[in-house]
Design a protein around this motif. Sequence first.
Motif, PDB file in Angstrom:
ATOM      1  N   ILE A   1       7.984 -19.355 -16.641  1.00 33.02           N
ATOM      2  CA  ILE A   1       8.261 -19.445 -18.071  1.00 33.02           C
ATOM      3  C   ILE A   1       7.488 -18.367 -18.824  1.00 33.02           C
ATOM      4  O   ILE A   1       8.017 -17.719 -19.720  1.00 33.02           O
ATOM      5  N   LYS A   2       6.250 -18.159 -18.437  1.00 33.23           N
ATOM      6  CA  LYS A   2       5.432 -17.128 -19.083  1.00 33.23           C
ATOM      7  C   LYS A   2       6.039 -15.737 -18.886  1.00 33.23           C
ATOM      8  O   LYS A   2       6.112 -14.945 -19.816  1.00 33.23           O
ATOM      9  N   GLU A   3       6.486 -15.445 -17.670  1.00 33.15           N
ATOM     10  CA  GLU A   3       7.084 -14.138 -17.388  1.00 33.15           C
ATOM     11  C   GLU A   3       8.384 -13.944 -18.175  1.00 33.15           C
ATOM     12  O   GLU A   3       8.641 -12.856 -18.692  1.00 33.15           O
ATOM     13  N   ILE A   4       9.188 -14.988 -18.272  1.00 38.62           N
ATOM     14  CA  ILE A   4      10.437 -14.901 -19.033  1.00 38.62           C
ATOM     15  C   ILE A   4      10.119 -14.637 -20.512  1.00 38.62           C
ATOM     16  O   ILE A   4      10.763 -13.815 -21.158  1.00 38.62           O
ATOM     17  N   ALA A   5       9.117 -15.328 -21.021  1.00 34.63           N
ATOM     18  CA  ALA A   5       8.707 -15.120 -22.416  1.00 34.63           C
ATOM     19  C   ALA A   5       8.292 -13.672 -22.645  1.00 34.63           C
ATOM     20  O   ALA A   5       8.665 -13.068 -23.655  1.00 34.63           O
ATOM     21  N   ASP A   6       7.540 -13.105 -21.710  1.00 36.92           N
ATOM     22  CA  ASP A   6       7.127 -11.705 -21.827  1.00 36.92           C
ATOM     23  C   ASP A   6       8.324 -10.760 -21.765  1.00 36.92           C
ATOM     24  O   ASP A   6       8.416  -9.806 -22.532  1.00 36.92           O
ATOM     25  N   ILE A   7       9.243 -11.020 -20.857  1.00 34.19           N
ATOM     26  CA  ILE A   7      10.415 -10.153 -20.683  1.00 34.19           C
ATOM     27  C   ILE A   7      11.313 -10.188 -21.918  1.00 34.19           C
ATOM     28  O   ILE A   7      11.762  -9.155 -22.405  1.00 34.19           O
ATOM     29  N   LEU A   8      11.564 -11.397 -22.430  1.00 33.82           N
ATOM     30  CA  LEU A   8      12.481 -11.548 -23.562  1.00 33.82           C
ATOM     31  C   LEU A   8      11.806 -11.386 -24.915  1.00 33.82           C
ATOM     32  O   LEU A   8      12.473 -11.417 -25.952  1.00 33.82           O
ATOM     33  N   LYS A   9      10.482 -11.258 -24.892  1.00 28.38           N
ATOM     34  CA  LYS A   9       9.711 -11.110 -26.133  1.00 28.38           C
ATOM     35  C   LYS A   9       9.913 -12.312 -27.056  1.00 28.38           C
ATOM     36  O   LYS A   9      10.150 -12.178 -28.259  1.00 28.38           O
ATOM     37  N   ILE A  10       9.853 -13.507 -26.454  1.00 25.87           N
ATOM     38  CA  ILE A  10       9.911 -14.756 -27.208  1.00 25.87           C
ATOM     39  C   ILE A  10       8.751 -15.626 -26.743  1.00 25.87           C
ATOM     40  O   ILE A  10       8.121 -15.344 -25.723  1.00 25.87           O
ATOM     41  N   SER A  11       8.480 -16.695 -27.456  1.00 25.04           N
ATOM     42  CA  SER A  11       7.360 -17.565 -27.087  1.00 25.04           C
ATOM     43  C   SER A  11       7.711 -18.407 -25.856  1.00 25.04           C
ATOM     44  O   SER A  11       8.890 -18.629 -25.558  1.00 25.04           O
TER      45      SER A  11
END
Length: 162
Positions: free
Chosen positions: A123-133
Amino acid sequence: MRLPTQTVIQMYQDNLFRIAFSICQNREDAEDVVQETFLRYHSGAVDFNDEMHIRAWLIRVTINQSKNMLRTFWHRNRTSLEDYMEQLNFSDTESQELFETVMKLPEKYRTVIHLFYYEDYSIKEIADILKISESNVKVRLNRGRTVLRDTLKEAWDYEQSE
């Protein structure tokens, strides 16, 4: 750190294609997106910290390029999902039905579900990739799962009533 372009292509081509296809829902557009992503990598002057930074950068560019592709005139004249489904091979009908259902999800749910389940990102990596929380990723995953569950349950209930 900078890896040779050919090495990066060999390592990430299939993953980037799957990501682009999950957004564009069209083979030709996805291929164009992946090609543009690698061109940007090759001609860019970005210095990366490590291999994970390269991967995250490639995925981010692929997602952005895919979204840009959706806005173009050509995207409106693409092959339908049904036509493309005829070209794919699935191990069983359940896999095909699940794929079709995922591909019909709204883009914001489809992207996080793809990254989480098919690319094994946290979830953290997805947040970083998509630039969302991270909480936004969790919400999108939850809502996407709910839509999938409801859609598949309706299909299951319909089949049982026949």
